[in-house]
Motif scaffolding. Structure first.
Motif, PDB file in Angstrom:
ATOM      1  N   TRP A   1      12.622   7.919   1.848  1.00 11.98           N
ATOM      2  CA  TRP A   1      11.617   8.371   0.898  1.00 11.98           C
ATOM      3  C   TRP A   1      10.219   8.360   1.508  1.00 11.98           C
ATOM      4  O   TRP A   1       9.343   9.089   1.039  1.00 11.98           O
ATOM      5  CB  TRP A   1      11.651   7.502  -0.359  1.00 11.98           C
ATOM      6  CG  TRP A   1      11.391   6.037  -0.147  1.00 11.98           C
ATOM      7  CD1 TRP A   1      12.324   5.042  -0.008  1.00 11.98           C
ATOM      8  CD2 TRP A   1      10.117   5.387  -0.041  1.00 11.98           C
ATOM      9  NE1 TRP A   1      11.713   3.820   0.187  1.00 11.98           N
ATOM     10  CE2 TRP A   1      10.360   3.995   0.165  1.00 11.98           C
ATOM     11  CE3 TRP A   1       8.800   5.837  -0.094  1.00 11.98           C
ATOM     12  CZ2 TRP A   1       9.329   3.072   0.308  1.00 11.98           C
ATOM     13  CZ3 TRP A   1       7.772   4.911   0.053  1.00 11.98           C
ATOM     14  CH2 TRP A   1       8.039   3.557   0.242  1.00 11.98           C
ATOM     15  N   ARG A   2       9.983   7.577   2.528  1.00  4.40           N
ATOM     16  CA  ARG A   2       8.651   7.483   3.136  1.00  4.40           C
ATOM     17  C   ARG A   2       8.196   8.803   3.757  1.00  4.40           C
ATOM     18  O   ARG A   2       7.009   8.990   3.999  1.00  4.40           O
ATOM     19  CB  ARG A   2       8.623   6.380   4.193  1.00  4.40           C
ATOM     20  CG  ARG A   2       8.845   4.997   3.623  1.00  4.40           C
ATOM     21  CD  ARG A   2       8.771   3.929   4.688  1.00  4.40           C
ATOM     22  NE  ARG A   2       9.133   2.623   4.161  1.00  4.40           N
ATOM     23  CZ  ARG A   2       8.301   1.808   3.505  1.00  4.40           C
ATOM     24  NH1 ARG A   2       7.049   2.180   3.317  1.00  4.40           N
ATOM     25  NH2 ARG A   2       8.706   0.647   3.051  1.00  4.40           N
ATOM     26  N   GLU A   3       9.121   9.703   4.031  1.00  6.70           N
ATOM     27  CA  GLU A   3       8.767  11.004   4.595  1.00  6.70           C
ATOM     28  C   GLU A   3       8.810  12.116   3.558  1.00  6.70           C
ATOM     29  O   GLU A   3       8.599  13.280   3.882  1.00  6.70           O
ATOM     30  CB  GLU A   3       9.698  11.341   5.765  1.00  6.70           C
ATOM     31  CG  GLU A   3       9.349  10.625   7.068  1.00  6.70           C
ATOM     32  CD  GLU A   3       9.707   9.158   7.018  1.00  6.70           C
ATOM     33  OE1 GLU A   3      10.850   8.827   6.646  1.00  6.70           O
ATOM     34  OE2 GLU A   3       8.830   8.319   7.327  1.00  6.70           O
TER      35      GLU A   3
ATOM     36  N   ALA B   1      -9.922   8.149  -1.993  1.00  7.66           N
ATOM     37  CA  ALA B   1     -10.077   8.888  -0.737  1.00  7.66           C
ATOM     38  C   ALA B   1      -8.743   9.443  -0.253  1.00  7.66           C
ATOM     39  O   ALA B   1      -8.676  10.564   0.267  1.00  7.66           O
ATOM     40  CB  ALA B   1     -10.697   7.982   0.324  1.00  7.66           C
ATOM     41  N   LEU B   2      -7.677   8.668  -0.421  1.00 16.19           N
ATOM     42  CA  LEU B   2      -6.337   9.149  -0.058  1.00 16.19           C
ATOM     43  C   LEU B   2      -5.981  10.400  -0.856  1.00 16.19           C
ATOM     44  O   LEU B   2      -5.485  11.392  -0.299  1.00 16.19           O
ATOM     45  CB  LEU B   2      -5.310   8.057  -0.322  1.00 16.19           C
ATOM     46  CG  LEU B   2      -3.843   8.450  -0.173  1.00 16.19           C
ATOM     47  CD1 LEU B   2      -3.516   8.742   1.287  1.00 16.19           C
ATOM     48  CD2 LEU B   2      -2.936   7.328  -0.716  1.00 16.19           C
ATOM     49  N   GLU B   3      -6.233  10.361  -2.146  1.00 20.37           N
ATOM     50  CA  GLU B   3      -5.954  11.527  -2.995  1.00 20.37           C
ATOM     51  C   GLU B   3      -6.768  12.735  -2.547  1.00 20.37           C
ATOM     52  O   GLU B   3      -6.263  13.859  -2.490  1.00 20.37           O
ATOM     53  CB  GLU B   3      -6.264  11.182  -4.447  1.00 20.37           C
ATOM     54  CG  GLU B   3      -5.966  12.310  -5.432  1.00 20.37           C
ATOM     55  CD  GLU B   3      -6.324  11.950  -6.859  1.00 20.37           C
ATOM     56  OE1 GLU B   3      -5.782  12.586  -7.790  1.00 20.37           O
ATOM     57  OE2 GLU B   3      -7.160  11.035  -7.065  1.00 20.37           O
ATOM     58  N   ALA B   4      -8.039  12.518  -2.182  1.00 18.02           N
ATOM     59  CA  ALA B   4      -8.898  13.611  -1.732  1.00 18.02           C
ATOM     60  C   ALA B   4      -8.397  14.200  -0.418  1.00 18.02           C
ATOM     61  O   ALA B   4      -8.440  15.418  -0.207  1.00 18.02           O
ATOM     62  CB  ALA B   4     -10.336  13.113  -1.589  1.00 18.02           C
TER      63      ALA B   4
ATOM     64  N   LYS C   1       0.831  -1.192   0.000  1.00 19.60           N
ATOM     65  CA  LYS C   1       0.000   0.000   0.000  1.00 19.60           C
ATOM     66  C   LYS C   1       0.876   1.257   0.000  1.00 19.60           C
ATOM     67  O   LYS C   1       2.012   1.203   0.473  1.00 19.60           O
ATOM     68  CB  LYS C   1      -0.966  -0.005   1.190  1.00 19.60           C
ATOM     69  CG  LYS C   1      -0.308  -0.310   2.547  1.00 19.60           C
ATOM     70  CD  LYS C   1       0.513   0.827   3.113  1.00 19.60           C
ATOM     71  CE  LYS C   1       1.216   0.434   4.371  1.00 19.60           C
ATOM     72  NZ  LYS C   1       2.220   1.443   4.770  1.00 19.60           N
ATOM     73  N   PRO C   2       0.377   2.345  -0.591  1.00 16.94           N
ATOM     74  CA  PRO C   2      -0.846   2.431  -1.391  1.00 16.94           C
ATOM     75  C   PRO C   2      -0.620   1.890  -2.801  1.00 16.94           C
ATOM     76  O   PRO C   2       0.503   1.954  -3.317  1.00 16.94           O
ATOM     77  CB  PRO C   2      -1.119   3.939  -1.430  1.00 16.94           C
ATOM     78  CG  PRO C   2       0.243   4.552  -1.382  1.00 16.94           C
ATOM     79  CD  PRO C   2       1.056   3.655  -0.479  1.00 16.94           C
ATOM     80  N   LEU C   3      -1.661   1.359  -3.410  1.00 18.53           N
ATOM     81  CA  LEU C   3      -1.549   0.882  -4.783  1.00 18.53           C
ATOM     82  C   LEU C   3      -1.068   1.992  -5.702  1.00 18.53           C
ATOM     83  O   LEU C   3      -0.319   1.753  -6.654  1.00 18.53           O
ATOM     84  CB  LEU C   3      -2.911   0.354  -5.247  1.00 18.53           C
ATOM     85  CG  LEU C   3      -2.997  -0.113  -6.702  1.00 18.53           C
ATOM     86  CD1 LEU C   3      -2.046  -1.274  -6.956  1.00 18.53           C
ATOM     87  CD2 LEU C   3      -4.442  -0.510  -7.036  1.00 18.53           C
ATOM     88  N   ALA C   4      -1.496   3.214  -5.442  1.00 13.06           N
ATOM     89  CA  ALA C   4      -1.091   4.388  -6.227  1.00 13.06           C
ATOM     90  C   ALA C   4      -1.365   5.618  -5.375  1.00 13.06           C
ATOM     91  O   ALA C   4      -1.926   5.528  -4.275  1.00 13.06           O
ATOM     92  CB  ALA C   4      -1.862   4.442  -7.540  1.00 13.06           C
ATOM     93  N   LEU C   5      -0.994   6.764  -5.896  1.00 20.24           N
ATOM     94  CA  LEU C   5      -1.237   8.030  -5.192  1.00 20.24           C
ATOM     95  C   LEU C   5      -2.399   8.809  -5.790  1.00 20.24           C
ATOM     96  O   LEU C   5      -2.829   9.810  -5.203  1.00 20.24           O
ATOM     97  CB  LEU C   5       0.038   8.880  -5.206  1.00 20.24           C
ATOM     98  CG  LEU C   5       1.219   8.281  -4.429  1.00 20.24           C
ATOM     99  CD1 LEU C   5       2.473   9.127  -4.631  1.00 20.24           C
ATOM    100  CD2 LEU C   5       0.890   8.164  -2.946  1.00 20.24           C
ATOM    101  N   THR C   6      -2.910   8.370  -6.935  1.00 21.70           N
ATOM    102  CA  THR C   6      -4.069   9.019  -7.553  1.00 21.70           C
ATOM    103  C   THR C   6      -5.065   7.957  -8.013  1.00 21.70           C
ATOM    104  O   THR C   6      -4.677   6.817  -8.318  1.00 21.70           O
ATOM    105  CB  THR C   6      -3.675   9.870  -8.769  1.00 21.70           C
ATOM    106  OG1 THR C   6      -3.209   9.010  -9.826  1.00 21.70           O
ATOM    107  CG2 THR C   6      -2.595  10.887  -8.412  1.00 21.70           C
TER     108      THR C   6
ATOM    109  N   THR D   1      -0.012   7.595   4.051  1.00 19.66           N
ATOM    110  CA  THR D   1       0.435   6.544   3.146  1.00 19.66           C
ATOM    111  C   THR D   1       1.138   5.405   3.874  1.00 19.66           C
ATOM    112  O   THR D   1       1.235   4.302   3.338  1.00 19.66           O
ATOM    113  CB  THR D   1       1.377   7.108   2.070  1.00 19.66           C
ATOM    114  OG1 THR D   1       2.444   7.817   2.706  1.00 19.66           O
ATOM    115  CG2 THR D   1       0.635   8.037   1.134  1.00 19.66           C
ATOM    116  N   SER D   2       1.621   5.664   5.083  1.00 18.93           N
ATOM    117  CA  SER D   2       2.335   4.611   5.800  1.00 18.93           C
ATOM    118  C   SER D   2       1.420   3.824   6.733  1.00 18.93           C
ATOM    119  O   SER D   2       1.388   2.599   6.694  1.00 18.93           O
ATOM    120  CB  SER D   2       3.502   5.213   6.593  1.00 18.93           C
ATOM    121  OG  SER D   2       3.036   6.199   7.499  1.00 18.93           O
TER     122      SER D   2
END
Length: 325
Positions: free
Chosen positions: A163-165, A306-309, A94-99, A176-177
């Motif tokens: 990169w996670r930050e 929802a993550l993108e929103a 996760k996440p599968l993508a960021l958008t 995302t984490s």
């Protein structure tokens, strides 16, 4: 037995290997791909993994039936698409993508290629969350009205800044984490999100992020919700569903608290499990043509949407309405 390759052998990629290697009769890792092979030769030698730094070359290997991605978030969609076009089943952390657009692209590529797609939502395999899902679906809580969740994880203080930050890789702070697990739980329990309002307050960015997150949800079915997170506080997890006849609260991996109208509080405890092991075996079953992977593609897309929103709401400081699911 599914022969798999792991792409990315940082801390979490190594956790995946450790969870099944020599312990599963369904999946084993036979190859690893990393940018800097010398850094992990001891680990790959211990587990019998061939090692390279070329993802394109891996995709041509006929021995490999499935690929597990533990790579930076921004790479996921393109790597999933490439794996699918090469005829490889793919499990993506996760996440599968960021958008949403990239999530839909990844799902469509796997669908067109006829290969299984899994996503790393290991909290779905926690005993507390499995029982919470059963209780909600059973109707024991009556009509569901509200859901709350909290996540905290102080790993940022324990491991080197990476990169996670990065804001490009983690556009909504710790969503995302760790937070995305709560978001996935919300969607699994009450359905897709219609609207979000969110704020991320940051006191410092390095060496360890110090931030707090609060998000208000409206779901398509009229349920409302609240999600909060404190990145540096010790590990804590709570998902609480409220209905007209009672509520059910998952606390961590092994505890569920039930509040029913007119009854005494009940506290259920479960034995701990290796959730990474179970999710990879569920993926192996899907690759082998058995049961479908427990996270439906629609949930994968809805969670990323929802993550993108949430990221947009944080950036613009305005409520964001999502496209219909």
């Amino acid at each position: 037995m599914i022969n798999a390759a792991i792409v990315g052998l940082g801390r979490w990629g190594q956790n995946h290997v450790n969870s099944v290697q020599g312990k599963s009769e369904r999946l084993r890792f036979v190859r690893g791909v990393v940018r800097h092979p010398d850094a992990v030769r001891d680990f790959t030698g211990k587990h019998g993994l061939a090692l390279s730094s070329d993802y394109s070359e891996l995709l041509k290997d006929p021995q490999i039936q499935a690929i597990v991605l533990a790579t930076p978030n921004s790479l996921h969609a393109d790597q999933v698409v490439a794996a699918a076009r090469a005829g490889k089943a793919v499990f993506c952390e996760k996440p599968l993508a960021l958008t949403r657009a990239d999530a839909e692209r990844a799902v469509q590529a796997c669908r067109e290629a006829g290969v299984a797609l899994g996503v790393g939502q290991d909290k779905r395999f926690w005993p507390s969350m499995l029982e919470l899902k059963r209780v909600v679906d059973s109707g024991e809580l009556g009509e569901v009205l509200h859901i709350e969740g909290h996540f905290s994880n102080d790993n940022a203080r324990k491991f080197a800044y990476s990169w996670r930050e990065s804001p490009d890789e983690a556009p909504a702070g710790s969503m995302t984490s760790t937070g995305i697990h709560v978001l996935d739980a919300f969607i699994n329990l009450v359905g897709p999100v219609r609207r979000v309002q969110s704020q991320l307050l940051t006191r410092q960015t390095q060496p360890a992020p110090l931030d707090t997150l609060a998000t208000l949800f409206e779901f398509e079915n009229g349920v409302c919700g609240v999600l909060s997170g404190v990145r540096v506080t010790p590990l804590y997890w709570r998902v609480h569903v409220f209905g007209t006849e009672g509520s059910a609260e998952a606390l961590g991996a092994t505890e569920l608290v039930l509040h029913a109208s007119g009854a005494k509080l009940r506290r259920l405890s479960f034995d701990p499990v290796n959730a990474l092991h179970y999710e990879l075996e569920a993926f192996a079953d899907a690759v082998a043509g058995g049961a479908a992977y427990p996270v439906p593609a629609s949930h994968m897309i809805q969670t990323v949407s929802a993550l993108e929103a949430i990221a947009q709401a944080i950036k613009t400081r305005t409520p964001i309405t999502l496209a219909p699911s």
